[in-house]
Design a protein around this motif. Sequence first.
Motif, PDB file in Angstrom:
ATOM      1  N   VAL A   1      19.865  37.144  -5.489  1.00 46.39           N
ATOM      2  CA  VAL A   1      21.225  36.647  -5.284  1.00 46.39           C
ATOM      3  C   VAL A   1      21.153  35.131  -5.197  1.00 46.39           C
ATOM      4  N   SER A   2      22.138  34.452  -5.771  1.00 48.35           N
ATOM      5  CA  SER A   2      22.228  33.004  -5.601  1.00 48.35           C
ATOM      6  C   SER A   2      23.694  32.599  -5.530  1.00 48.35           C
ATOM      7  N   TYR A   3      23.928  31.529  -4.761  1.00 44.38           N
ATOM      8  CA  TYR A   3      25.266  30.974  -4.595  1.00 44.38           C
ATOM      9  C   TYR A   3      25.230  29.492  -4.940  1.00 44.38           C
ATOM     10  N   ALA A   4      26.134  29.071  -5.789  1.00 46.29           N
ATOM     11  CA  ALA A   4      26.397  27.653  -6.016  1.00 46.29           C
ATOM     12  C   ALA A   4      27.852  27.427  -5.628  1.00 46.29           C
ATOM     13  N   ILE A   5      28.077  26.663  -4.560  1.00 43.64           N
ATOM     14  CA  ILE A   5      29.422  26.545  -3.986  1.00 43.64           C
ATOM     15  C   ILE A   5      29.772  25.069  -3.831  1.00 43.64           C
ATOM     16  N   GLU A   6      31.001  24.746  -4.178  1.00 48.57           N
ATOM     17  CA  GLU A   6      31.577  23.445  -3.861  1.00 48.57           C
ATOM     18  C   GLU A   6      32.814  23.692  -3.011  1.00 48.57           C
ATOM     19  N   VAL A   7      32.875  23.037  -1.836  1.00 49.05           N
ATOM     20  CA  VAL A   7      33.979  23.265  -0.923  1.00 49.05           C
ATOM     21  C   VAL A   7      34.485  21.929  -0.397  1.00 49.05           C
ATOM     22  N   GLN A   8      35.794  21.820  -0.281  1.00 56.19           N
ATOM     23  CA  GLN A   8      36.455  20.638   0.250  1.00 56.19           C
ATOM     24  C   GLN A   8      37.102  21.022   1.574  1.00 56.19           C
ATOM     25  N   VAL A   9      36.797  20.269   2.634  1.00 60.28           N
ATOM     26  CA  VAL A   9      37.262  20.598   3.980  1.00 60.28           C
ATOM     27  C   VAL A   9      38.097  19.448   4.528  1.00 60.28           C
TER      28      VAL A   9
ATOM     29  N   ARG B   1      39.110  24.483   0.479  1.00 62.18           N
ATOM     30  CA  ARG B   1      39.256  25.073  -0.851  1.00 62.18           C
ATOM     31  C   ARG B   1      37.890  25.026  -1.525  1.00 62.18           C
ATOM     32  N   GLY B   2      37.522  26.122  -2.201  1.00 62.05           N
ATOM     33  CA  GLY B   2      36.188  26.166  -2.765  1.00 62.05           C
ATOM     34  C   GLY B   2      36.100  26.861  -4.106  1.00 62.05           C
ATOM     35  N   GLU B   3      35.019  26.540  -4.817  1.00 57.99           N
ATOM     36  CA  GLU B   3      34.632  27.205  -6.059  1.00 57.99           C
ATOM     37  C   GLU B   3      33.218  27.741  -5.869  1.00 57.99           C
ATOM     38  N   GLU B   4      33.030  28.998  -6.206  1.00 58.33           N
ATOM     39  CA  GLU B   4      31.741  29.652  -5.974  1.00 58.33           C
ATOM     40  C   GLU B   4      31.255  30.322  -7.255  1.00 58.33           C
ATOM     41  N   ARG B   5      30.012  30.070  -7.564  1.00 54.24           N
ATOM     42  CA  ARG B   5      29.363  30.787  -8.666  1.00 54.24           C
ATOM     43  C   ARG B   5      28.334  31.731  -8.050  1.00 54.24           C
ATOM     44  N   LEU B   6      28.649  33.006  -8.105  1.00 57.32           N
ATOM     45  CA  LEU B   6      27.801  34.037  -7.512  1.00 57.32           C
ATOM     46  C   LEU B   6      27.015  34.729  -8.614  1.00 57.32           C
ATOM     47  N   THR B   7      25.703  34.717  -8.469  1.00 56.45           N
ATOM     48  CA  THR B   7      24.839  35.418  -9.412  1.00 56.45           C
ATOM     49  C   THR B   7      24.108  36.516  -8.650  1.00 56.45           C
ATOM     50  N   TRP B   8      24.216  37.748  -9.167  1.00 54.47           N
ATOM     51  CA  TRP B   8      23.676  38.906  -8.461  1.00 54.47           C
ATOM     52  C   TRP B   8      22.981  39.827  -9.453  1.00 54.47           C
ATOM     53  N   ARG B   9      21.737  40.166  -9.153  1.00 57.20           N
ATOM     54  CA  ARG B   9      20.993  41.106  -9.986  1.00 57.20           C
ATOM     55  C   ARG B   9      20.958  42.460  -9.290  1.00 57.20           C
ATOM     56  N   ASN B  10      21.287  43.491 -10.006  1.00 55.47           N
ATOM     57  CA  ASN B  10      21.370  44.837  -9.450  1.00 55.47           C
ATOM     58  C   ASN B  10      19.974  45.334  -9.069  1.00 55.47           C
ATOM     59  N   PRO B  11      19.684  45.516  -7.747  1.00 54.27           N
ATOM     60  CA  PRO B  11      18.341  45.909  -7.333  1.00 54.27           C
ATOM     61  C   PRO B  11      18.120  47.415  -7.320  1.00 54.27           C
ATOM     62  N   ALA B  12      19.186  48.177  -7.538  1.00 50.64           N
ATOM     63  CA  ALA B  12      19.082  49.633  -7.409  1.00 50.64           C
ATOM     64  C   ALA B  12      18.817  50.279  -8.765  1.00 50.64           C
ATOM     65  N   GLY B  13      18.454  51.519  -8.727  1.00 46.30           N
ATOM     66  CA  GLY B  13      18.175  52.257  -9.953  1.00 46.30           C
ATOM     67  C   GLY B  13      19.378  52.944 -10.536  1.00 46.30           C
ATOM     68  N   VAL B  14      20.569  52.505 -10.157  1.00 43.63           N
ATOM     69  CA  VAL B  14      21.808  53.097 -10.673  1.00 43.63           C
ATOM     70  C   VAL B  14      22.742  51.982 -11.116  1.00 43.63           C
ATOM     71  N   ALA B  15      23.631  52.304 -12.076  1.00 44.05           N
ATOM     72  CA  ALA B  15      24.623  51.325 -12.518  1.00 44.05           C
ATOM     73  C   ALA B  15      25.684  51.135 -11.440  1.00 44.05           C
ATOM     74  N   VAL B  16      26.264  49.939 -11.394  1.00 40.49           N
ATOM     75  CA  VAL B  16      27.249  49.579 -10.366  1.00 40.49           C
ATOM     76  C   VAL B  16      28.519  49.101 -11.048  1.00 40.49           C
ATOM     77  N   SER B  17      29.659  49.692 -10.673  1.00 41.31           N
ATOM     78  CA  SER B  17      30.931  49.285 -11.264  1.00 41.31           C
ATOM     79  C   SER B  17      31.885  48.681 -10.238  1.00 41.31           C
ATOM     80  N   ARG B  18      31.568  48.827  -8.946  1.00 36.31           N
ATOM     81  CA  ARG B  18      32.394  48.253  -7.886  1.00 36.31           C
ATOM     82  C   ARG B  18      31.496  47.483  -6.922  1.00 36.31           C
ATOM     83  N   VAL B  19      31.949  46.305  -6.535  1.00 34.77           N
ATOM     84  CA  VAL B  19      31.140  45.420  -5.698  1.00 34.77           C
ATOM     85  C   VAL B  19      31.961  44.994  -4.481  1.00 34.77           C
TER      86      VAL B  19
END
Length: 735
Positions: A37-45, A53-71
Motif C-alpha cells: 500500500v502507498s499513499y501520496a497526499i497533498e493537503v491544505q490546512v 482539502r486534499g488530493e490522495e493517490r492510493l495504490t493498493w496491491r491485492n494480497p489475497a488469493g481472491v479477486a476483490v470488487s468492493r473496497v
Amino acid sequence: MFDDRTMRRPCGTALIVALVAGLGEGAAAAALPPVFVSYAIEVQVDPASRAFRGEERLTWRNPAGVAVSRVPLHLYLNAFANEGSTWLQEARRSGFRRFDLERFHEVFDDPWGWIDLDAVRTEPAGEEVPWRPVQPDDGNPLDRSLVELRLPRPVPPDGLLTLRISFSGRLPRPFARTGCVDRYCLVGQWFPKVAVLEPKGTRGAERARWAARQFHAATEFYADFADYDVTIEAPAGWLVAATGRREGDPIATDRGTLRHRFRQRAVHDFAFVVARDFEEIVSEHDPPGPGGPVELHYVLPHEFADQLPRWRTVAEATLDLLGRRVGPYPYRTLTIVLPRLVAERTAGMEYPTFVVASTVGRELEAWPLRATRIAEHTLAHELIHQYFYGLVASNEQEEAFLDEGFTTYWTARVAESLYGAGRSLGSFFGRPLGAFDLARLGLAYVGGSIREPLRKRPSALFAGRTHAVQFYARTAVTLATMERMFGRDTADRIFREYFRANAFRHPSVEDFLAAARRAAGEEAQGFLREAFGRARLPELAVTRLESHRVEVPLGSWPAPEGRITVDRSSRHEHADLLDLPLARDSDGKIWLEITDPGWFREDSHRDGTVRWIGFEPVELPEPGGDGVEPKLFESEAVLEGPGWDHLPVTVRLRFADGAVVVDRWDGRSPWRGYRAIRRARLEEVIIDPGDAVLLDPSPETNGRRARPDSRWLADWAGWAGALAAWVASGVSLWF
C-alpha cells in the motif's frame, strides 16, 4: 485565508535537520519490509477555519488469493460530525473520558468535524468509482465512519488498484484524539484510509476477509503498513511536524503559505500537528541494538522549552529499555508533541513515529500533581506504542488488550527503571505510589463487575464501563503476575520472541501464546492462555481463621481397666486421652490436616481428599515462648481460591509460638481447608505472601489474623480512599 506571520524555530534546528536528512535513510530503513500500500497526499490546512482539502493517490496491491470488487475506506473523522455517530453515542453511554456533550456545547457553539469524499476515480482510466456508507457493526444509518467503494472491475489476486481521491472536511474541536483549539491543530485520522484485507491465515482467518469496522469510542485503529509521501500546506508562521522525515525546506507559495513535505516507509498511519507559538527542538539518541540512531523531535510551547531535559530523560530511557528487552526501533525519526492544557483531549495519542504525550501547564505543576509522575508515565506509554501498535500491529478493534495492555505493562517497567518500583508514579499525599498500584486500584474498583475474558471480540462490546480496566489494568497485571511467577528474564524472552516473529505483521493472541511457548515452555503459555481466557478475575481470600481449646470428647472410651465414660464432670480427670502423636511436632515437623475438595473439568477431574501432612517449618518455634500453652488448641482456616488450572499460590501459616510453615497450593480447587492441633494457636494465614498474583482484585482479603491489626487497616483504608478520590476527580491511567 492564511496568517503569514513568521514561524519561530529554535536556533540550530534547521541545520540539524538538514545535516541528518543528507545522510539518507541509513541502516534502519534497510530493515523496513516492502509493503503493498502507498499513499501520496497533498493537503491544505487552514487552522483559523479548521478546514482542509486534499488530493490522495492510493495504490493498493491485492494480497489475497481472491479477486476483490468492493473496497472499504475508513473516514474516521465523521465520528465527530454529529450526535448520531456511533462514536458519540457510545461515548455518551459509557462515560468515555468523562465526556459531557452538553458542557461541550456550552464552550463551543460549532464543535463538529467531518470528512467528505468529493471524487473517487481510477487511474489511469479515470473511471468514477461509486461509494456508499456501510455500518457492519451496529447498523446505525447515521454513522459514516466507513464507506464501501464499488470498483468498475475486480482486482485480481496480486493485481494493482490505483485511485485518485479528492476529499475535504473540517477538523473538530477536540472531543478526543484530534482537532483544533487555541492556535493548535492535532490532525489525526484525517484522510481516506483503505481497510485491511487479511489473507487466509492472518489472525486465524480461514479465508480472505476484510477487517473493516466503524469507529468506536472504546477502541482505536487497524491498518496495513504503507509508504507515505505527504505534502502539508499551512500558513507561514505556523510550525508543522509530522510522521516520518522532513524532505527539504518548506516551499513558499503565492498564497502566503508554506508547503512541508514528509515521507516515511512502512508505517500504518500518518498524523501531523500545525501550531502557533510552539518550538521544535531536535536531538539524536542511539538506543542499544542494531536499529541505529534516532532523531528525536520535541514539539512544545515556547514557554515550556526549559522542560526539555525532563522529557528527554523519559524518551531516551524508554527507547533504551525497549531496545534492550524487546527489539530495535527501526525508524530514524520520532516526534513528541506536548500540547498546552487547553488541548488536553488531543493528548495521550500514538501514531507511527509521532506521539502526542502529556499536556504541559503551570496548573499541572501545583500540589498534589507535582508530586506524581503521571506526565512522564504518559510520555513513556505513548512511546511504547511505537512497538505495540506501531511495529507489532495487532488489531485493536478486536484485540485491544494486545496493544494497550502490553504497552501499560512496559510503561510500568520503564517507570520502575527510572524511579524505582515503589515510587514509579511518584507519591500521593506523601504516600509512595507505584505504577501497578494504580492498575490494581482499577481492578479493585470494577473487578467484581468483570464477566468477560480478555479474548472476547470485538473490543468495543465489553460490558458497561469495564473496557479500560480490561484493556489496560487487567492485561498489565496479568503480565506482571506472569513475570513474578516465572521471572523477569522469562518475561523478556517471551516479548523478544513475540517481537522477532511478529514485527510488521498483524498478530493475534494466538501468535503471542505461540511465542510464549517457544520462549518459556508449556507452563508459562498455559498460565497466559488461561488468564486471557477466563471470564472472572482470580480472587483469593482467607474466609475463616479460628482456634479453640481441645477438650476430651464426651462419650465412651476403651481403657486398660475397661470402658470408661467421659462426661462434663469427669472430663478433667482424663486429660491423658489427648496425648495425640500429631500434636507433638514429631520428627521436627508440624502436622496439618489439609482438606482438598477436588475439582471437575470437562476433560479432567480430581477427587477430593483429607490428608495429614508434615511440614518442615521455615521458621522454628521459640522454646518456652509466650505462645506455648499447656493446653492443646485446635486451629482451623478456610481459604477460597481462583479455581484456575495454572495459578498456583503459596500459603503461609504462622503460629503463636513463632513456628511458620509454607504450603504450595495448586489453586485448582475452589477452596482449601487447614486444621492443626498444637500447643500454640494459629495466629495468621496469608495467601500469596510474596504478592505474585497481582491479578487479584481484592488483595486485602488474602490474609487473616486471629487478632486484626486495626492500625494497619485504618492506614490502608485512608490512603486508598484518598487515592480513589484523586482518580475520580480526573486523573486517569487510561491513554
